[in-house]
Design an enzyme around this catalytic site. Structure first.
Site, PDB file in Angstrom:
ATOM      1  N   GLY A 210       4.684   7.466 -11.287  1.00 20.29           N
ATOM      2  CA  GLY A 210       3.729   8.234 -10.477  1.00 20.29           C
ATOM      3  C   GLY A 210       2.655   7.327  -9.900  1.00 20.29           C
ATOM      4  O   GLY A 210       2.439   6.217 -10.373  1.00 20.29           O
TER       5      GLY A 210
ATOM      6  N   GLU B 179       1.414  -4.734 -17.329  1.00 21.40           N
ATOM      7  CA  GLU B 179       1.517  -3.514 -18.146  1.00 21.40           C
ATOM      8  C   GLU B 179       2.262  -2.405 -17.392  1.00 21.40           C
ATOM      9  O   GLU B 179       3.063  -1.671 -17.973  1.00 21.40           O
ATOM     10  CB  GLU B 179       0.107  -3.040 -18.536  1.00 21.40           C
TER      11      GLU B 179
ATOM     12  N   ASP C 149      16.895   0.536 -13.123  1.00 20.53           N
ATOM     13  CA  ASP C 149      15.443   0.480 -13.349  1.00 20.53           C
ATOM     14  C   ASP C 149      15.150   0.489 -14.859  1.00 20.53           C
ATOM     15  O   ASP C 149      14.360  -0.319 -15.357  1.00 20.53           O
ATOM     16  CB  ASP C 149      14.778   1.684 -12.649  1.00 20.53           C
TER      17      ASP C 149
ATOM     18  N   LYS D  94      13.558  -2.539 -17.407  1.00 29.00           N
ATOM     19  CA  LYS D  94      12.459  -2.359 -18.376  1.00 29.00           C
ATOM     20  C   LYS D  94      12.906  -2.796 -19.778  1.00 29.00           C
ATOM     21  O   LYS D  94      12.122  -3.379 -20.533  1.00 29.00           O
ATOM     22  CB  LYS D  94      11.991  -0.912 -18.353  1.00 29.00           C
TER      23      LYS D  94
ATOM     24  N   LYS E  41       8.910  -4.608 -11.263  1.00 30.83           N
ATOM     25  CA  LYS E  41       9.850  -4.998 -12.325  1.00 30.83           C
ATOM     26  C   LYS E  41      10.704  -6.204 -11.951  1.00 30.83           C
ATOM     27  O   LYS E  41      11.156  -6.946 -12.826  1.00 30.83           O
ATOM     28  CB  LYS E  41      10.750  -3.800 -12.661  1.00 30.83           C
TER      29      LYS E  41
ATOM     30  N   GLU F 116      12.188   5.145  -7.048  1.00 26.81           N
ATOM     31  CA  GLU F 116      12.071   3.865  -6.353  1.00 26.81           C
ATOM     32  C   GLU F 116      12.358   4.074  -4.868  1.00 26.81           C
ATOM     33  O   GLU F 116      12.981   5.072  -4.480  1.00 26.81           O
ATOM     34  CB  GLU F 116      13.118   2.875  -6.903  1.00 26.81           C
TER      35      GLU F 116
ATOM     36  N   VAL G 208       6.435  -1.371 -17.258  1.00 30.98           N
ATOM     37  CA  VAL G 208       7.183  -0.510 -18.190  1.00 30.98           C
ATOM     38  C   VAL G 208       6.288   0.678 -18.575  1.00 30.98           C
ATOM     39  O   VAL G 208       5.149   0.487 -19.004  1.00 30.98           O
ATOM     40  CB  VAL G 208       7.576  -1.277 -19.480  1.00 30.98           C
TER      41      VAL G 208
ATOM     42  N   PHE H  97       0.850  -1.191   0.000  1.00 34.40           N
ATOM     43  CA  PHE H  97       0.000   0.000   0.000  1.00 34.40           C
ATOM     44  C   PHE H  97       0.892   1.251   0.000  1.00 34.40           C
ATOM     45  O   PHE H  97       0.713   2.178   0.751  1.00 34.40           O
ATOM     46  CB  PHE H  97      -0.970  -0.014   1.195  1.00 34.40           C
TER      47      PHE H  97
HETATM   48  N1  HSE Z   1      11.150   4.739 -10.487  1.00 36.89           N
HETATM   49  C1  HSE Z   1      10.505   4.447 -11.725  1.00 36.89           C
HETATM   50  C2  HSE Z   1      10.747   5.589 -12.696  1.00 36.89           C
HETATM   51  C3  HSE Z   1       9.044   4.232 -11.471  1.00 36.89           C
HETATM   52  O1  HSE Z   1      11.199   6.658 -12.244  1.00 36.89           O
HETATM   53  O2  HSE Z   1      10.529   5.442 -13.888  1.00 36.89           O
HETATM   54  C4  HSE Z   1       8.283   3.670 -12.634  1.00 36.89           C
HETATM   55  O3  HSE Z   1       8.735   2.392 -12.982  1.00 36.89           O
END
Ligand code: HSE
Length: 344
Positions: A324, A152, A223, A227, A128, A212, A155, A10
């Site tokens: 977001g 979904e 990150d 992706k 991810k 993150e 990415v 949450f």
């Molecule tokens: N921390 C990631 C970003 C969040 O800034 O893109 C979305 O995956």
């Protein structure tokens, strides 16, 4: 019949999807025949609730969270509940897996997802870790049980890049892609271009729910690399890992670097580039000097964008929010609606 939803996590996304479900309840029912109840939430630091019998309502969840910052005012709240208790005892139809990302092990999310499949529960995740590390195994497990495993939001948040690449562009022959796939670093670079310093821009990205839990993954490029791995493995069936990605971050970049690129008529963007022509995709991540007429040069803030090179259509570019709370929460909703349509 109401779809029973259980949530693991949450944090930013859990709160985002709850607010969307709350605000859109009537529209979802009228336009999509989608009615739901929340039968359990596991919040690591915000308390948990098991509501298998009666279900809890989003208004109650938000009332507790907004007034006291946790879920402990809810009927059925119990800070001793574990994530596995929620998965095994809530009687959910769909599990929203939103636990913190671990790009080294994919855990505990991989175990949560497998436990959900054992209970015959569909899984939607934006995490991810499990998708980059165990996508094929988890898809196979889901298929064996005739369940859906959708991701979904892993990415480009709610921007529908996975559906675009796998459904709409199926048959177009994607040979490579390049994209801005990390919202935090694009936000930081945009703010630095406006004169902000690196640390202040990173703090702002954290406040806005883009970064993150451990922002090292954003600023060092991991990150974005995850992706790139997710899309590449999904499109080719390969099993590349983060170790196969040549990865450079932005923590060494200065305002002078950004200014010097500008003087040359260029802009610095962190790009994920993948060549999908060989059996093993070649993936790299790092800051690249782009000419200003590249469609990716105009992508600012936490927006993301990706250009797929295809045999039939040539380049196809999509841009949209990449990070977001509600932007990622929307991806969870889109996947749930897909499950609802397939099983309705
Ligand atoms: N921390 C990631 C970003 C969040 O800034 O893109 C979305 O995956």
């Amino acid at each position: 019949m109401k779809i029973k939803i259980a949530m693991i996590g949450f944090g930013n996304v859990g709160q985002g999807i709850t607010r969307i479900l709350h605000a859109e309840r009537q529209t979802l029912l009228i336009d999509h025949g989608f009615d739901f109840e929340i039968v359990g939430i596991f919040g690591r630091s915000k308390g948990s609730v098991l509501a298998a019998e009666k279900g809890t309502d989003t208004s109650q969840v938000l009332k507790s969270f907004d007034s006291q910052g946790d879920l402990l005012a809810l009927d059925g709240a119990d800070s001793e509940l574990t994530a596995m208790d929620i998965i095994e005892r809530s009687g959910a139809d769909i599990l929203l897996e939103m636990s913190p990302t671990d790009l080294e092990t994919g855990q505990p999310a991989i175990d949560y997802i497998k436990a959900a499949f054992k209970q015959n529960v569909h899984v939607v995740t934006c995490n991810k870790g499990p998708v980059a590390l165990a996508m094929h195994e988890l898809l196979e497990l889901a298929e064996e049980k005739e369940l859906q495993f959708l991701f979904e939001g892993s990415v480009m948040a709610g921007s529908p890049v996975i559906n675009l690449a796998t459904q709409n562009l199926a048959g177009a022959g994607i040979t490579s892609f390049k994209g801005i796939l990390n919202g935090t670093t694009n936000f930081i670079l945009t703010r630095m271009k406006q004169g902000a310093d690196y640390q202040a821009a990173l703090a702002e990205a954290k406040d806005l729910g883009y970064a993150e839990a451990d922002p090292t993954n954003d600023v060092e490029g991991y990150d974005a690399a995850a992706k790139g791995v997710i899309l590449s493995n999904l499109l080719t069936g390969a099993e590349t890992t983060l170790n196969d990605v040549a990865c450079t971050g932005i923590s060494h970049l200065t305002i002078e670097d950004i200014e010097s690129a500008r003087e040359k008529g260029q802009i610095i963007k962190v790009l994920v580039e993948a060549d999908l022509c060989e059996a093993m995709p070649e993936i790299s991540v790092g800051p690249v000097h782009l000419p200003l007429d590249d469609p990716l040069a105009a992508i600012n803030g936490a927006m993301n964008a990706i250009t797929f090179e295809t045999k039939i259509l040539g380049p196809v570019t999509i841009s949209g929010p990449g990070a977001g709370r509600e932007e990622t929460g929307f991806a969870m909703l889109a996947d749930m609606l897909q499950i609802h349509k397939m099983n309705g």
